[in-house]
Scaffold this motif. Structure first.
Motif, PDB file in Angstrom:
ATOM      1  N   HIS A 147       0.826  -1.212   0.000  1.00 29.52           N
ATOM      2  CA  HIS A 147       0.000   0.000   0.000  1.00 29.52           C
ATOM      3  C   HIS A 147       0.860   1.262   0.000  1.00 29.52           C
ATOM      4  N   LYS A 148       0.300   2.345  -0.532  1.00 28.99           N
ATOM      5  CA  LYS A 148       0.949   3.651  -0.491  1.00 28.99           C
ATOM      6  C   LYS A 148       0.489   4.378   0.783  1.00 28.99           C
ATOM      7  N   PRO A 149       1.262   5.356   1.269  1.00 29.28           N
ATOM      8  CA  PRO A 149       0.903   6.064   2.505  1.00 29.28           C
ATOM      9  C   PRO A 149      -0.501   6.646   2.519  1.00 29.28           C
ATOM     10  N   TYR A 150      -0.985   7.152   1.365  1.00 30.72           N
ATOM     11  CA  TYR A 150      -2.317   7.767   1.341  1.00 30.72           C
ATOM     12  C   TYR A 150      -3.438   6.755   1.553  1.00 30.72           C
ATOM     13  N   GLU A 151      -3.096   5.454   1.487  1.00 34.10           N
ATOM     14  CA  GLU A 151      -4.083   4.408   1.719  1.00 34.10           C
ATOM     15  C   GLU A 151      -4.113   3.948   3.177  1.00 34.10           C
ATOM     16  N   LEU A 152      -3.291   4.565   4.017  1.00 33.79           N
ATOM     17  CA  LEU A 152      -3.164   4.168   5.418  1.00 33.79           C
ATOM     18  C   LEU A 152      -3.789   5.203   6.344  1.00 33.79           C
ATOM     19  N   SER A 153      -4.259   4.752   7.503  1.00 33.13           N
ATOM     20  CA  SER A 153      -4.767   5.659   8.532  1.00 33.13           C
ATOM     21  C   SER A 153      -3.593   6.326   9.245  1.00 33.13           C
ATOM     22  N   GLY A 154      -3.901   7.308  10.101  1.00 33.62           N
ATOM     23  CA  GLY A 154      -2.852   8.002  10.843  1.00 33.62           C
ATOM     24  C   GLY A 154      -2.040   7.067  11.721  1.00 33.62           C
ATOM     25  N   GLY A 155      -2.737   6.170  12.420  1.00 32.60           N
ATOM     26  CA  GLY A 155      -2.036   5.223  13.278  1.00 32.60           C
ATOM     27  C   GLY A 155      -1.166   4.264  12.492  1.00 32.60           C
ATOM     28  N   MET A 156      -1.640   3.853  11.330  1.00 36.42           N
ATOM     29  CA  MET A 156      -0.867   2.945  10.484  1.00 36.42           C
ATOM     30  C   MET A 156       0.384   3.628   9.946  1.00 36.42           C
ATOM     31  N   LYS A 157       0.259   4.904   9.568  1.00 33.18           N
ATOM     32  CA  LYS A 157       1.421   5.652   9.099  1.00 33.18           C
ATOM     33  C   LYS A 157       2.483   5.744  10.197  1.00 33.18           C
ATOM     34  N   GLN A 158       2.028   5.944  11.432  1.00 32.63           N
ATOM     35  CA  GLN A 158       2.981   6.046  12.530  1.00 32.63           C
ATOM     36  C   GLN A 158       3.649   4.700  12.790  1.00 32.63           C
ATOM     37  N   ARG A 159       2.925   3.612  12.593  1.00 35.54           N
ATOM     38  CA  ARG A 159       3.535   2.276  12.705  1.00 35.54           C
ATOM     39  C   ARG A 159       4.629   2.098  11.656  1.00 35.54           C
ATOM     40  N   VAL A 160       4.361   2.580  10.446  1.00 32.29           N
ATOM     41  CA  VAL A 160       5.360   2.501   9.378  1.00 32.29           C
ATOM     42  C   VAL A 160       6.603   3.300   9.772  1.00 32.29           C
ATOM     43  N   ALA A 161       6.392   4.504  10.328  1.00 27.01           N
ATOM     44  CA  ALA A 161       7.514   5.349  10.739  1.00 27.01           C
ATOM     45  C   ALA A 161       8.353   4.666  11.814  1.00 27.01           C
ATOM     46  N   ILE A 162       7.686   3.983  12.753  1.00 18.09           N
ATOM     47  CA  ILE A 162       8.405   3.263  13.808  1.00 18.09           C
ATOM     48  C   ILE A 162       9.191   2.103  13.209  1.00 18.09           C
ATOM     49  N   ALA A 163       8.555   1.364  12.294  1.00 15.13           N
ATOM     50  CA  ALA A 163       9.241   0.243  11.639  1.00 15.13           C
ATOM     51  C   ALA A 163      10.449   0.747  10.857  1.00 15.13           C
ATOM     52  N   ASP A 183      -6.162   9.521  17.654  1.00 19.79           N
ATOM     53  CA  ASP A 183      -7.318   9.450  18.544  1.00 19.79           C
ATOM     54  C   ASP A 183      -6.984   8.581  19.752  1.00 19.79           C
ATOM     55  N   ALA A 184      -7.811   8.664  20.788  1.00 18.35           N
ATOM     56  CA  ALA A 184      -7.500   8.034  22.075  1.00 18.35           C
ATOM     57  C   ALA A 184      -7.319   6.525  21.962  1.00 18.35           C
ATOM     58  N   LEU A 185      -8.201   5.855  21.216  1.00 12.66           N
ATOM     59  CA  LEU A 185      -8.127   4.402  21.105  1.00 12.66           C
ATOM     60  C   LEU A 185      -6.877   3.971  20.354  1.00 12.66           C
ATOM     61  N   THR A 186      -6.600   4.642  19.224  1.00 10.31           N
ATOM     62  CA  THR A 186      -5.401   4.320  18.451  1.00 10.31           C
ATOM     63  C   THR A 186      -4.147   4.601  19.265  1.00 10.31           C
ATOM     64  N   GLU A 189      -3.450   1.832  21.665  1.00 10.57           N
ATOM     65  CA  GLU A 189      -2.909   0.678  20.942  1.00 10.57           C
ATOM     66  C   GLU A 189      -1.431   0.880  20.612  1.00 10.57           C
ATOM     67  N   MET A 190      -1.073   2.110  20.226  1.00  8.50           N
ATOM     68  CA  MET A 190       0.315   2.418  19.892  1.00  8.50           C
ATOM     69  C   MET A 190       1.212   2.369  21.118  1.00  8.50           C
ATOM     70  N   VAL A 191       0.683   2.806  22.258  1.00 12.64           N
ATOM     71  CA  VAL A 191       1.443   2.729  23.509  1.00 12.64           C
ATOM     72  C   VAL A 191       1.779   1.272  23.836  1.00 12.64           C
ATOM     73  N   MET A 192       0.797   0.396  23.714  1.00 10.50           N
ATOM     74  CA  MET A 192       1.032  -1.026  23.985  1.00 10.50           C
ATOM     75  C   MET A 192       2.030  -1.619  22.994  1.00 10.50           C
ATOM     76  N   LEU A 193       1.901  -1.234  21.718  1.00  8.96           N
ATOM     77  CA  LEU A 193       2.824  -1.721  20.696  1.00  8.96           C
ATOM     78  C   LEU A 193       4.253  -1.279  21.003  1.00  8.96           C
ATOM     79  N   LEU A 194       4.427   0.000  21.322  1.00  9.34           N
ATOM     80  CA  LEU A 194       5.765   0.523  21.590  1.00  9.34           C
ATOM     81  C   LEU A 194       6.381  -0.137  22.814  1.00  9.34           C
ATOM     82  N   ARG A 195       5.577  -0.338  23.855  1.00  8.59           N
ATOM     83  CA  ARG A 195       6.072  -0.997  25.060  1.00  8.59           C
ATOM     84  C   ARG A 195       6.585  -2.405  24.731  1.00  8.59           C
TER      85      ARG A 195
END
Length: 281
Positions: A147-163, A183-186, A189-195
């Motif tokens: 997928h290209k970045p424009y096809e991803l949500s904000g949280g998904m883009k940040q996951r890509v940046a971390i990867a 958003d709060a829910l995402t 989820e990102m906090v748990m992923l990063l931990r």
């Protein structure tokens, strides 16, 4: 002393005296030579192997500026930042950086965005693709590799940046409010992923946030900065991140120790804001 006893003693010594990776000594910064007011003043900071250090403070206190100095993006006016005893003079792949708005290349796929740094380092293509897919799997995005970045949500883009930051196996990961726009829910989820990634990789992390709960739920140390000029005024050693990894993390959030430390930090930050307001009157 047997070999096993010697190894155990060495491991204990390493745990009790972790290696210093980043050392910031007497760092000050003014945006212009003629400016008598520093953004940062006399900052001293050490980051040890495997730490998760969270940096808090009122807006404008210089948190991001300090991170950029450690990243090698800007030089300090006075003092220096060093990695492994060598003065930092520019960016280096050993120090990965993740910003609030992930600067992904819109014309590249998710996989190629993650592989970009490896490509610049002349890592063979097949090895780079394998590593990119490995880290996309870690952040739960392998199925979106094409997928290209424009096809991803904000949280998904940040996951890509971390990867993309982690695929180079940096010794230090510098994160400037990476979840601030989510958003709060995402965000949770990102906090748990990063931990989980931190525990798995053992990477040293410096994490800037405005969210006190986020800092306490992630950090092994929380540092609070003053405003005008930015200085580190208080350090809190914490262990809540390990408790949040348990079966009932919400119990930790409402524990007496957590609430008391949260109030102390909020009070410090609030006092900085009051001081700044009164100084303008």
């Amino acid at each position: 002393m047997s070999i096993a006893e010697k190894k155990a003693a060495e491991e204990k010594a390493t745990k009790d005296n972790p290696e210093v990776i980043i050392s910031v000594e007497n760092v000050s910064l003014a945006y212009s030579a003629g400016n008598s007011s520093n953004v940062l003043e006399d900052i001293g900071l050490k980051l040890h192997q495997g730490e998760f250090v969270c940096l808090l403070g009122p807006s404008g206190c210089g948190k991001s500026t300090l991170l950029k100095i450690i990243a090698g993006l800007i030089p300090p006016t006075k003092g220096n930042a060093a990695m492994d005893g060598e003065v930092i003079k520019g960016p280096d792949w050993h120090r990965g950086v993740v910003f609030q708005q992930p600067p992904l290349y819109s014309w590249l796929s998710t996989r190629e965005n993650v592989r970009f740094g490896l490509k610049m380092r002349k890592i063979p293509k097949q090895e780079g693709l394998k590593l990119a897919d490995e880290y996309l799997h870690k952040v739960g995005l392998l199925e979106y590799a094409a997928h290209k970045p424009y096809e991803l949500s904000g949280g998904m883009k940040q996951r890509v940046a971390i990867a993309r930051a982690l695929v180079n196996s940096p010794r230090v990961l510098l994160m400037d409010e990476p979840f601030g726009a989510l958003d709060a829910l995402t965000r949770e989820e990102m906090v748990m992923l990063l931990r989980n990634i931190w525990r798995e990789t053992g990477c040293t992390i410096l994490f800037i946030t405005h969210d006190v709960d986020e800092a306490l739920s992630l950090g092994t140390r929380v540092l609070v900065m003053s405003r005008n000029p930015g200085q580190i005024i208080r350090e809190f050693k914490t262990s809540f991140t390990w408790e949040f990894s348990g079966e009932n993390p919400s119990r930790t959030r409402y524990s007496q120790n957590f609430v008391e430390m949260r109030e102390k930090i909020l009070d410090l930050i609030h006092k900085q804001k009051l001081y700044s307001t009164s100084s303008l009157e």
